[in-house]
Design a protein around this motif. Structure first.
Motif, PDB file in Angstrom:
ATOM      1  N   THR A  76       0.814  -1.205   0.000  1.00 57.51           N
ATOM      2  CA  THR A  76       0.000   0.000   0.000  1.00 57.51           C
ATOM      3  C   THR A  76       0.854   1.264   0.000  1.00 57.51           C
ATOM      4  N   PRO A 104      -1.042 -14.657   8.245  1.00 55.09           N
ATOM      5  CA  PRO A 104      -0.267 -13.436   7.919  1.00 55.09           C
ATOM      6  C   PRO A 104      -0.592 -12.847   6.545  1.00 55.09           C
ATOM      7  N   LEU A 105      -0.750 -13.686   5.527  1.00 55.79           N
ATOM      8  CA  LEU A 105      -1.079 -13.175   4.200  1.00 55.79           C
ATOM      9  C   LEU A 105      -2.449 -12.502   4.219  1.00 55.79           C
ATOM     10  N   ARG A 139      -3.960 -11.180   6.752  1.00 58.10           N
ATOM     11  CA  ARG A 139      -3.884  -9.932   7.537  1.00 58.10           C
ATOM     12  C   ARG A 139      -3.342  -8.804   6.676  1.00 58.10           C
ATOM     13  N   ALA A 140      -2.300  -9.092   5.886  1.00 55.64           N
ATOM     14  CA  ALA A 140      -1.721  -8.065   5.009  1.00 55.64           C
ATOM     15  C   ALA A 140      -2.731  -7.645   3.935  1.00 55.64           C
ATOM     16  N   LYS A 178      -5.386  -5.371   5.295  1.00 54.09           N
ATOM     17  CA  LYS A 178      -4.872  -3.993   5.381  1.00 54.09           C
ATOM     18  C   LYS A 178      -4.923  -3.319   4.012  1.00 54.09           C
TER      19      LYS A 178
END
Length: 185
Positions: free
Chosen positions: A1, A28-29, A31-32, A35
């Motif tokens: 981002t 984790p992927l 979560r990213a 975002k």
């Protein structure tokens, strides 16, 4: 981002498939990518190729915020559209209905760079006109990402939530021979 605003990036496509052992909100992927979605990007992801059984959506396709895409097989002479047997299906482990949409994903032609490294167990078919022929929810995800890009070019005022809503509300449910829809309407 980091470069989204500076470069005017609106769409992110991830034609990847990973194990969905972790809940989407811990992975984790995912979560990213959540975002990235929260920053305003339209995030389009593959539903995976582990079908045809229920609950075979892979990560990040199991993320409820993202636009998850399954693969459709289209028989042109008869115009029969079906969910491809390999395409991942929901519901997800958290009970979300996925994929959000299906798109062409069987025997699509595209470019394959001469330097590309392909897994040995996957056949590489080249058409008579020199294009790579392949199938998968990854290809379907790229088709939808392209559609979204064209939509945003015509309607730059749309948010990522608007785009997801428009896709879902304008898609036609698929009906098998029993006339029972394959997805909620």
């Amino acid at each position: 981002t980091t470069n989204k605003d500076r470069l005017g990036i609106r769409v992110l496509n991830l034609s990847v498939s990973a194990s969905s052992e972790l809940p989407y909100h811990i992975d984790p992927l995912n979560r990213a990518l959540t975002k990235a979605w929260d920053s305003g990007l339209v995030v389009v992801v593959s539903a995976g190729n582990t079908g045809p059984d229920e609950s075979t959506i892979t990560a990040p396709g199991n993320n409820p915020w993202l636009i998850s895409v399954g693969a459709a097989s289209i028989n042109i002479p008869d115009v029969v559209i079906e969910v491809a047997p390999f395409s991942g299906r929901g519901p997800t482990a958290s009970g979300h209905i996925k994929p959000n949409i299906v798109a062409p994903g069987v025997r699509l032609k595209g470019l394959l760079p001469s330097t590309a490294k392909r897994p040995k167990h996957e056949p590489t078919e080249i058409s008579d006109d020199g294009l790579w022929v392949t199938s998968g929810a990854s290809q379907a995800s790229a088709v939808v990402a392209g559609m979204v890009t064209l939509l945003l070019e015509a309607r730059p005022d749309l948010s990522n939530e608007d785009v997801k809503c428009l896709l879902g509300n304008s898609a036609s449910p698929l009906f098998p021979e029993t006339d029972t829809p394959l997805s909620p309407m």
